[in-house]
Design an enzyme around this catalytic site. Structure first.
Site, PDB file in Angstrom:
ATOM      1  N   ASP A   1      41.882   2.096  55.088  1.00 44.78           N
ATOM      2  CA  ASP A   1      42.100   1.848  56.520  1.00 44.78           C
ATOM      3  C   ASP A   1      42.264   0.347  56.789  1.00 44.78           C
ATOM      4  O   ASP A   1      43.099  -0.065  57.595  1.00 44.78           O
ATOM      5  CB  ASP A   1      40.923   2.400  57.326  1.00 44.78           C
ATOM      6  CG  ASP A   1      40.629   3.841  56.979  1.00 44.78           C
ATOM      7  OD1 ASP A   1      41.498   4.694  57.179  1.00 44.78           O
ATOM      8  OD2 ASP A   1      39.526   4.113  56.463  1.00 44.78           O
TER       9      ASP A   1
ATOM     10  N   HIS B   1      35.439   6.949  58.086  1.00 38.42           N
ATOM     11  CA  HIS B   1      36.796   7.104  57.555  1.00 38.42           C
ATOM     12  C   HIS B   1      37.373   8.400  58.128  1.00 38.42           C
ATOM     13  O   HIS B   1      37.416   9.433  57.488  1.00 38.42           O
ATOM     14  CB  HIS B   1      36.772   7.136  56.029  1.00 38.42           C
ATOM     15  CG  HIS B   1      38.120   7.412  55.419  1.00 38.42           C
ATOM     16  ND1 HIS B   1      39.210   6.601  55.622  1.00 38.42           N
ATOM     17  CD2 HIS B   1      38.546   8.428  54.642  1.00 38.42           C
ATOM     18  CE1 HIS B   1      40.247   7.091  54.979  1.00 38.42           C
ATOM     19  NE2 HIS B   1      39.883   8.209  54.378  1.00 38.42           N
TER      20      HIS B   1
END
Length: 364
Positions: free
Chosen positions: A209, A237
């Site tokens: 990410d 996440h």
């Protein structure tokens, strides 16, 4: 470099109001690497026989697509160093062993000088023995029609077992990276199932990410992603994560600017940028009909290399780490993505070496 290491997570940092996009202080968040028994090496050693002792590195789900993109980078030295020999332990379920044998053959055929041994197995007592690093990629994937609680139930069993195996067989200094989703909760389960290993040794992957956020900023500015630093991924996440650029710096034409000054589009940074990063995994699946593999493997390499060698001066990365002791108001006893700096105590290592040399000369 041969080291014996202990990791200490320090979280004495300031208040965070990231949900309404206020400033925060990240300067005091770091993982400090305490180094002992250090052997300095000048450059890459020409004689392989005189290299450091091999480290034992486990990859689970080793016959899967992420591992297929990952193993070559580990084996050729991109993660643990160009003069660090590797013993690769590859774990997968019994039905995948024939596929895993093909992966082993390919690694052998690469003729990599750092790769000293490959051990494919479906047995935890073999895979987790004396580990220096464990990359837990394998997990139960979410299938069509499966509810999230069903996915969690299946993965709790897997990561409870693997955590217990770490506790029983691995070195107590082992560094554990959990990749298999839901990564934050799987990491917490593994850590709690390994009570003799410090929880600070466990982390989960939010570097993917982080890399996605850097890339989006870089593309918007028309520059390489290497010119963007200090984005932050907060939280899980998942699509609820918060990509934060309030401390992001962008190097444009030799000048370091804030992200907001470089992009000059606050609406994009507070809107499409955030949703694009949050939903990037789903977008990849929609496009290629498979989940992220190449980019996930690259993020794993980045994450483990930072753990092993430290982050660059003045930069931090994003990792899911143990939340207990934080002052951001994040609940205790979670694996939560924070901004993290990793620093090696090189000065202490140097002093230890000088002391030992002096003692040898003095004969005391």
């Amino acid at each position: 470099m041969k080291t014996t290491t202990t990791w200490i997570l320090k979280l004495p940092f300031g208040d965070c109001k990231c949900r309404n996009q206020k400033s925060l202080n990240t300067s005091d968040l770091w993982l400090e690497r305490q180094v002992g028994e250090t052997e300095k090496r000048e450059g890459r050693l020409a004689c392989l026989g005189s290299m450091a002792e091999p480290i034992r590195v486990l990859v689970t789900g080793a016959a899967g697509q992420i591992a297929y993109s990952l193993l070559f980078s580990i084996a050729k030295g991109d993660v643990f160093g160009q003069d660090q020999p590797i013993i690769l332990l590859l774990l997968d379920i019994t039905p995948m062993l024939p596929v895993l044998e093909g992966v082993v053959m390919e690694l052998q055929d690469c003729a990599l000088p750092l790769l000293k041994e490959i051990i494919p197995t479906d047995k935890e007592e073999v895979a987790f023995k004396d580990l220096d690093a464990a990359i837990l990629v394998g997990s139960m994937p979410r299938k069509e029609g499966m509810e999230r609680k069903d996915l969690l139930k299946a993965n709790v069993a897997i990561f409870k077992s693997q955590g217990a195996a770490l506790d029983k067989y691995a070195k107590k200094t082992v560094k554990v990276l959990v990749v298999g989703n839901p990564a934050n909760t799987n990491c917490l389960v593994a850590a709690k199932s390994a009570p003799s290993i410090p929880k600070e040794n466990f982390s989960c992957l939010t570097r993917l990410d982080h890399n996605r956020a850097r890339s989006q900023v870089a593309m918007r500015c028309g520059i390489p992603a290497t010119q963007v630093k200090n984005v932050i991924i907060w939280g899980n996440h998942s699509s609820t994560q918060y990509p934060d650029v309030h401390h992001c710096k962008v190097n444009m034409s030799g000048s370091e600017l804030t992200c907001f000054d470089a992009i000059k589009d606050d609406d994009w940074l507070k809107g499409d940028f955030i949703t694009t990063v949050q939903q990037r995994g789903a977008a990849v699946i929609k496009a290629r009909k498979l989940s992220s593999a190449m980019s996930a493997a690259k993020a794993i390499c980045d994450h483990m290399r930072d753990i092993w060698s430290g982050t660059h001066e003045g930069e931090f990365t994003s990792m899911g780490v143990y939340s207990t002791g934080n002052s951001y108001g994040v609940p205790e006893d979670l694996i939560y993505s924070f901004p993290v700096q990793i620093q090696m105590d090189a000065t202490a290592a140097e002093l230890v070496e000088e002391r030992d040399t002096a003692v040898t000369f003095l004969g005391v």
